[in-house]
Design a protein around this motif. Structure first.
Motif, PDB file in Angstrom:
ATOM      1  N   GLY A  45     -27.852   3.892 146.180  1.00  0.00           N
ATOM      2  CA  GLY A  45     -28.896   2.887 146.316  1.00  0.00           C
ATOM      3  C   GLY A  45     -29.353   2.641 147.740  1.00  0.00           C
ATOM      4  N   VAL A 153     -34.115  -0.033 135.055  1.00  0.00           N
ATOM      5  CA  VAL A 153     -32.920  -0.401 135.819  1.00  0.00           C
ATOM      6  C   VAL A 153     -33.159  -1.770 136.432  1.00  0.00           C
ATOM      7  CG1 VAL A 153     -31.348   0.207 137.687  1.00  0.00           C
ATOM      8  CG2 VAL A 153     -32.448   2.022 136.355  1.00  0.00           C
ATOM      9  N   ASN A 157     -28.074  -3.144 138.196  1.00  0.00           N
ATOM     10  CA  ASN A 157     -27.870  -1.751 137.787  1.00  0.00           C
ATOM     11  C   ASN A 157     -27.584  -1.623 136.291  1.00  0.00           C
ATOM     12  OD1 ASN A 157     -27.855   1.022 138.403  1.00  0.00           O
ATOM     13  ND2 ASN A 157     -25.640   1.059 138.637  1.00  0.00           N
ATOM     14  N   ILE A 159     -28.818  -0.559 132.725  1.00  0.00           N
ATOM     15  CA  ILE A 159     -29.756   0.490 132.324  1.00  0.00           C
ATOM     16  C   ILE A 159     -30.251   0.276 130.900  1.00  0.00           C
ATOM     17  CG2 ILE A 159     -30.003   2.984 131.918  1.00  0.00           C
ATOM     18  CD1 ILE A 159     -27.641   3.330 133.908  1.00  0.00           C
ATOM     19  N   THR A 197     -27.194   6.177 138.501  1.00  0.00           N
ATOM     20  CA  THR A 197     -28.069   5.148 139.063  1.00  0.00           C
ATOM     21  C   THR A 197     -27.249   4.246 139.975  1.00  0.00           C
ATOM     22  OG1 THR A 197     -27.705   3.512 137.317  1.00  0.00           O
ATOM     23  CG2 THR A 197     -29.475   5.106 136.968  1.00  0.00           C
ATOM     24  N   ALA A 198     -27.907   3.689 140.965  1.00  0.00           N
ATOM     25  CA  ALA A 198     -27.260   2.720 141.851  1.00  0.00           C
ATOM     26  C   ALA A 198     -28.323   1.778 142.395  1.00  0.00           C
ATOM     27  CB  ALA A 198     -26.523   3.412 142.987  1.00  0.00           C
ATOM     28  N   VAL A 199     -27.919   0.549 142.661  1.00  0.00           N
ATOM     29  CA  VAL A 199     -28.810  -0.461 143.215  1.00  0.00           C
ATOM     30  C   VAL A 199     -28.164  -1.038 144.470  1.00  0.00           C
ATOM     31  CG1 VAL A 199     -29.887  -2.718 142.856  1.00  0.00           C
ATOM     32  CG2 VAL A 199     -29.803  -1.064 140.977  1.00  0.00           C
ATOM     33  N   VAL A 217     -33.492   0.939 144.225  1.00  0.00           N
ATOM     34  CA  VAL A 217     -32.910   1.655 143.090  1.00  0.00           C
ATOM     35  C   VAL A 217     -32.922   3.140 143.416  1.00  0.00           C
ATOM     36  CG1 VAL A 217     -33.067   2.169 140.626  1.00  0.00           C
ATOM     37  CG2 VAL A 217     -33.790  -0.073 141.476  1.00  0.00           C
ATOM     38  N   MET A 219     -31.923   6.915 141.590  1.00  0.00           N
ATOM     39  CA  MET A 219     -31.604   7.544 140.315  1.00  0.00           C
ATOM     40  C   MET A 219     -31.509   9.063 140.477  1.00  0.00           C
ATOM     41  SD  MET A 219     -34.400   5.475 137.969  1.00  0.00           S
ATOM     42  CE  MET A 219     -33.735   6.063 136.409  1.00  0.00           C
ATOM     43  N   GLN A 409     -18.304   3.491 134.410  1.00  0.00           N
ATOM     44  CA  GLN A 409     -18.516   2.531 135.498  1.00  0.00           C
ATOM     45  C   GLN A 409     -17.215   2.093 136.162  1.00  0.00           C
ATOM     46  OE1 GLN A 409     -21.579   1.659 136.698  1.00  0.00           O
ATOM     47  NE2 GLN A 409     -22.228   3.251 135.268  1.00  0.00           N
ATOM     48  N   SER A 415     -21.742  -3.287 141.198  1.00  0.00           N
ATOM     49  CA  SER A 415     -23.175  -3.573 141.090  1.00  0.00           C
ATOM     50  C   SER A 415     -23.441  -5.023 141.447  1.00  0.00           C
ATOM     51  CB  SER A 415     -23.652  -3.291 139.660  1.00  0.00           C
ATOM     52  OG  SER A 415     -23.440  -1.936 139.318  1.00  0.00           O
ATOM     53  N   ASN A 421     -17.235  -3.901 137.997  1.00  0.00           N
ATOM     54  CA  ASN A 421     -18.169  -3.443 136.959  1.00  0.00           C
ATOM     55  C   ASN A 421     -17.502  -3.473 135.587  1.00  0.00           C
ATOM     56  OD1 ASN A 421     -20.084  -2.897 138.940  1.00  0.00           O
ATOM     57  ND2 ASN A 421     -19.438  -0.772 139.151  1.00  0.00           N
TER      58      ASN A 421
END
Length: 636
Positions: A45, A153, A157, A159, A197-199, A217, A219, A409, A415, A421
């Motif tokens: 992210g 997203v 994070n 989905i 994915t990551a934020v 974000v 991806m 996760q 996140s 998580n």
């Protein structure tokens, strides 16, 4: 009154000309060159790899319906290699918030039973419609309007992903050359294999009382997963010059209470329906970067909005609080000496605590109790229940089961900085009630030690909402059949909640059978996402809810006050003996609170009207300069 038909006609003509102009100007920027990278990409992210620096942004983001400029800077860029399609979003956002934590909610609203696994005849899912903010993405590699991918997203994070056979609308299907009666066939049950994915949040989550900067974000979508659902007509990976049809967007709402909802996209669709593949932009894949490509978006994509946080409490104006029950949680190392344990009890008494909750056993626990009785300090045993890190509380058949994508996760960067998580290790299923070893653990604790009560900790679900072992699935199905009027959301919520309520009742029953009159406290952890205030329904005496967190970013005073009001307003609604007990976290090491902040948090807690307080941990008080003095001044 005379008719103004002429003026109306002129106005309509002007609007039509403006629309034609906007359409023409934006259509010129409906192509995007997506360049190949040869460098590794770490999906975190942060977008700090060298490969991202040379990649141009999409030409614009505009209002999806009318093409007007937007009021928060919104950018995106893409690149690819032989294995992945990479997408990055950069959003300015002065108030970063989210609501949903469970994957595919609410995208799955029509797929009843998908989240809960229930096969009984549930009539409604009960999942709310889209309410929060998210980045959104649509992919149609072969540009035929069929079998395209949709992904969302959110800032935490979470989905939502699916592939869909055809657009929702009849006109959209016809525009893509698809027969009008073709079913849309959304496949929400599809979880993109290998999706990363990551934020990264530059600010605080769900804290409207400060001003945030924004969130990004990142991806990575496997080419193989795109091919799996989109067909063989396109190349995976694409070749130089190949083009896919795509739509990138952002849903923005200032807060959950805000009436206005904004949809900003590239390209502009000139209608409020993203499912129009024939209107999406062309993404042209290139092997080498063209240095002449404009790297910054065109004009009209700047932050112009001014965010004013709601007013909040000023702790400097608050008086010293008066608490009746003042508890200190104490983690002690296994090799702690008797002298150190006794010093801890004396320290707690001198600091104003009248209850200590030590994590101790054997002779050390006995010495703690003896010293505490001399000083008129209550002692509660600190017991963990569902969490079974050493695998000693039950067999494999008693362990919680979570979804495969939830297991992915585990041990990944948080996140949400406020919590893990998904928990790892062994967790016993609370739907089964206490295991035999947990029953014995509870009985032995109150038989062997002259304690005044126990504190329940780590009672809950490792994914924060449900267990999906065979036993839980069977019992949840039975619960659904016995309650046919409930929605899927209500079934999932009430079944898990009832399990937690019954779990606490079992503990109460054990205590009453061994030593009637012992008190029960609970630290609500992990959270229960389907009902954040479920703790008020438990048969306990002290319900400790976290109102001030341990780690940075520290919660604003406004957020602390907001949580205090939420929990305090529920006190006594279900269990009259259940007293809300604010839990305040403080830690040693890096990024510690200042003593003055600790003082302010204690005073805000007192201003809520609560007569109880629980602090953790003892070692923080003795290791962080100023903590002990502040606590002593505020609690004595």
């Amino acid at each position: 009154m005379k008719s103004n038909r002429h003026g109306s006609s002129v106005k309509n003509t002007l609007l039509m000309l403006i629309t034609i102009f906007l359409t023409a100007s934006l259509t010129a920027n409906d192509n995007y060159f997506c360049f190949k990278t040869t460098e590794p990409v770490n999906i975190d992210g942060k977008l700090d790899e060298n490969s991202w620096k040379d990649i141009p942004y999409l030409p614009y983001f505009k209002d999806m319906v009318n093409g007007s400029d937007i009021f928060l800077s919104t950018k995106a860029k893409m690149m690819w290699d032989d294995k992945f399609l990479y997408i990055a979003y950069e959003f300015d956002d002065p108030n970063i918030w989210y609501k949903e934590t469970i994957r595919d909610i609410p995208m799955c609203y029509a797929n009843i039973g998908y989240i809960s696994g229930i096969k009984a005849g549930i009539k409604e899912s009960g999942w709310d419609g889209y309410e929060e903010n998210f980045a959104k993405l649509y992919i149609d590699p072969d540009k035929d309007g069929r079998n395209y991918i949709e992904m969302h997203v959110n800032p935490a994070n979470k989905i939502c992903d699916k592939w869909q056979g055809a657009p929702w609308g009849k006109e959209a299907r016809l525009s893509s050359g698809i027969p009008a009666d073709t079913p849309a066939a959304p496949h929400v049950e599809w979880n993109c294999p290998g999706l990363k994915t990551a934020v990264a949040v530059n600010g605080t989550l769900n804290d409207p009382f400060d001003i945030d900067k924004g969130w990004t974000v990142e991806m990575a979508i496997p080419m193989s997963s795109i091919k799996e659902v989109c067909g063989n007509k396109a190349g995976y990976p694409p070749k130089d010059g190949d083009s896919w049809r795509m739509l990138l967007g952002r849903r923005h709402r200032n807060s959950l209470e805000a009436a206005e909802v904004n949809y900003w996209t590239w390209p502009v669709l000139f209608e409020k329906d993203c499912h129009n593949p024939h209107k999406w932009g062309d993404v042209i894949f290139k092997e080498k970067i063209n240095s002449s490509i404009q790297k910054d978006p065109i004009s009209g994509n700047k932050t112009t909005a001014v965010y004013k946080p709601p007013e909040t409490v000023n702790p400097l104006t608050l008086p010293k609080a008066k608490f009746d029950w003042k508890a200190l949680c104490v983690w002690l190392p296994k090799d702690v000496k008797t002298k150190e344990a006794i010093e801890m009890v004396r320290f707690a008494k001198a600091s104003g605590f009248n209850t200590i909750i030590p994590g101790a056993a054997g002779k050390i626990m006995e010495e703690i109790i003896i010293e505490a009785k001399k000083l008129d300090v209550k002692v509660f045993s600190w017991l963990t229940y569902c969490y079974d890190s050493e695998g000693k509380k039950g067999g494999q058949d008693l362990l919680q089961v979570i979804r495969p994508y939830e297991s992915e996760q585990i041990n990944k960067p948080r996140s949400n900085p406020d919590r893990t998580n998904i928990y790892d290790k062994n967790w016993l299923c609370p739907d089964r009630g206490l295991s035999e070893r947990e029953i014995k653990m509870t009985e032995d604790e109150v038989k062997n030690y002259e304690v005044d009560g126990i504190l329940i900790d780590f009672m809950g679900y490792k994914n924060y909402y449900a267990c999906f072992c065979e036993y839980s699935n069977k019992k949840r199905e039975e619960f659904a059949r016995a309650n046919p009027k409930l929605t899927e959301k209500e079934i999932l919520t009430q079944f898990s909640e009832n399990s937690l309520i019954n779990y606490a009742k079992q503990v109460r029953k054990i205590l009453n059978s061994v030593k009637p009159g012992l008190k029960i406290g609970i630290h609500i952890y992990p959270d229960f996402d389907l009902d954040p205030v479920y703790g008020t329904k438990l048969d306990v005496d002290y319900c400790a809810q976290t109102v001030a967190w341990f780690y940075e970013p520290f919660w604003s005073y406004g957020k602390i006050s907001q949580k205090l009001m939420m929990y305090k307003s529920e006190e006594g609604k279900y269990e009259k003996n259940n007293m809300f007990t604010p839990f305040l976290g403080m830690k040693q090491g890096k990024d510690v609170k200042t003593p003055e902040r600790l003082r302010n948090e204690i005073r805000i807690i007192g201003a809520s009207g609560s007569k109880n307080i629980m602090l953790a941990f003892y070692h923080s008080m003795i290791e962080v300069p100023g903590f002990a003095e502040v606590v002593k001044e505020e609690l004595q």
